[in-house]
Design an enzyme around this catalytic site. Structure first.
Site, PDB file in Angstrom:
ATOM      1  N   ALA A 105      68.551  79.329  72.895  1.00 39.04           N
ATOM      2  CA  ALA A 105      69.970  79.516  73.531  1.00 39.04           C
ATOM      3  C   ALA A 105      70.979  77.960  73.517  1.00 39.04           C
ATOM      4  O   ALA A 105      70.134  77.084  73.711  1.00 39.04           O
ATOM      5  CB  ALA A 105      70.051  80.010  74.758  1.00 39.04           C
ATOM      6  N   ASP A 106      72.014  77.825  73.193  1.00 34.06           N
ATOM      7  CA  ASP A 106      72.679  77.024  73.337  1.00 34.06           C
ATOM      8  C   ASP A 106      73.475  76.761  74.606  1.00 34.06           C
ATOM      9  O   ASP A 106      73.666  75.734  75.231  1.00 34.06           O
ATOM     10  CB  ASP A 106      73.571  76.688  71.935  1.00 34.06           C
ATOM     11  CG  ASP A 106      73.107  76.217  70.847  1.00 34.06           C
ATOM     12  OD1 ASP A 106      73.160  74.969  70.676  1.00 34.06           O
ATOM     13  OD2 ASP A 106      72.370  77.010  70.124  1.00 34.06           O
TER      14      ASP A 106
END
Length: 355
Positions: free
Chosen positions: A248-249
């Site tokens: 996940a960013d």
């Protein structure tokens, strides 16, 4: 031995990063002499992955101020604030750089106000705090690996001893300080001899899966199979995949998650085939300022990343291009958020942040 994507020597103020644009054909390190170099390698995706972006960006500031002398703390603080704001602009979707910048600026402000702290001490303490980010990230990744593997194995049927998983993009040593987030879970399963096989998508248009994740898995001798992005539905239909693991960013407060483009469609297919879908990320990827994925800014990349591969044009000249780097997976498709603190349901994130 796990790949080392970041080399840092605090005594000499030296920083090098593995140029990920050249992998897998060539292993070459780039010297980072300061913030301009740090911004450039992040923006060009010579280093990528939300944790690695924050670490390399922060370290680039450390090596820059390490070699400079400052007349007073006010000047040093002004330099730190300006450089941190500049680094944030390199890749806006990944929240980790922004959070690291906020924490480092707060530390710099506290040090500047401490009358017992000299300008020299302020610089040293600030650089020491950045240096600690490397060791902390590796420790956090190993905890992610433990929590994630425990959660997945607890869901196995009694007759199952090993599992097959799918991952997307690159979330390993090349995206972090070492070990990895989603690939940290894969590595942990492999260490426990509970991994049958990890399937990995090529991850168009930048091929991080084919170039980087495949490179890591071959390097570490982890049983892995590469597939095209368009093969995921058929994979679920024909192979017994027990979990999907992605990075996940940025994670919004309701659990909506921004990750590499193509993640959303995998989540939809996983839901259709009843395959648990997990997001693996450090707690710093959770953005308390975003109530949902609707407010996450999605970076759009240059068209040549789609129309060229290794310098050779593959698309018809004149065709228009839309190249978003990320998409947002709704929380309803996510079984759990695997962090260094444990595995949480999306609905529990606010409680975990005490909001």
């Amino acid at each position: 031995m796990v790949l080392q994507s970041i080399k840092f020597d605090v005594e000499f103020g030296l920083l090098e990063i593995l140029d990920q644009l050249l992998l897998p054909e060539k292993t070459q390190y780039i010297k980072i002499k300061g913030v301009e170099d740090g911004w450039s390698v992040i923006n060009k995706m010579q280093v990528r992955g939300a944790p690695a972006i924050a670490i390399v960006g922060s370290l680039s500031l450390a090596v820059e101020i390490w070699k400079e002398e400052f007349q007073d703390k006010k000047t040093l603080l002004r330099e730190i604030e300006g450089k941190l704001n500049y680094l944030i602009s390199a890749r806006p979707t990944a929240v980790n750089m922004k959070l690291a910048a906020d924490e480092l600026l707060e530390l710099a402000i506290q040090l500047s106000r401490d009358e017992t702290c000299s300008t020299r001490d302020m610089k040293k303490n600030f650089i020491d705090a950045i240096t600690m980010m490397l060791d902390k990230d590796i420790a956090d990744n190993k905890n992610i690996g433990k929590h994630g593997s425990d959660a997945i194995l607890s869901n196995l049927q009694s007759q199952e001893t090993t599992i097959k998983v799918l991952t997307h993009c690159n979330t390993g040593s090349l995206a972090t300080a070492g070990y990895g987030t989603a690939l940290g879970v894969v590595r942990r399963l492999h260490e426990m001899k509970r991994l049958d096989r990890v399937y990995l998508t090529e991850t168009r248009p930048y091929n991080q899966g084919a170039r980087l994740t495949a490179f890591e898995m071959v390097h570490d001798k982890v049983p892995a199979t590469l597939i095209c992005d368009s093969m995921v539905a058929y994979l679920f239909q024909k192979k017994h995949i027990q979990a999907v693991l992605v990075g996940a960013d940025r994670v919004a407060m309701n659990g909506d998650t921004a990750n590499k483009i193509g993640t959303y469609q995998i989540a939809c297919l996983a839901a259709l085939h009843d395959v648990p879908f997990y997001v693996c990320a450090p707690f710093t990827s959770i953005d308390s300022s975003k109530s949902s994925g609707d407010s996450i800014v999605i970076e759009e990349r240059p068209e040549h990343e789609m129309t060229y591969i290794a310098g050779k044009r593959i698309a018809a000249p004149g065709i228009s291009v839309w190249n978003p780097a990320f998409d947002v997976t709704p929380a309803k498709f996510i079984r759990g958020i695997i962090t260094e603190r444990g595995v949480f349901e999306c609905s529990d994130l606010k409680n975990q942040l005490n909001l």
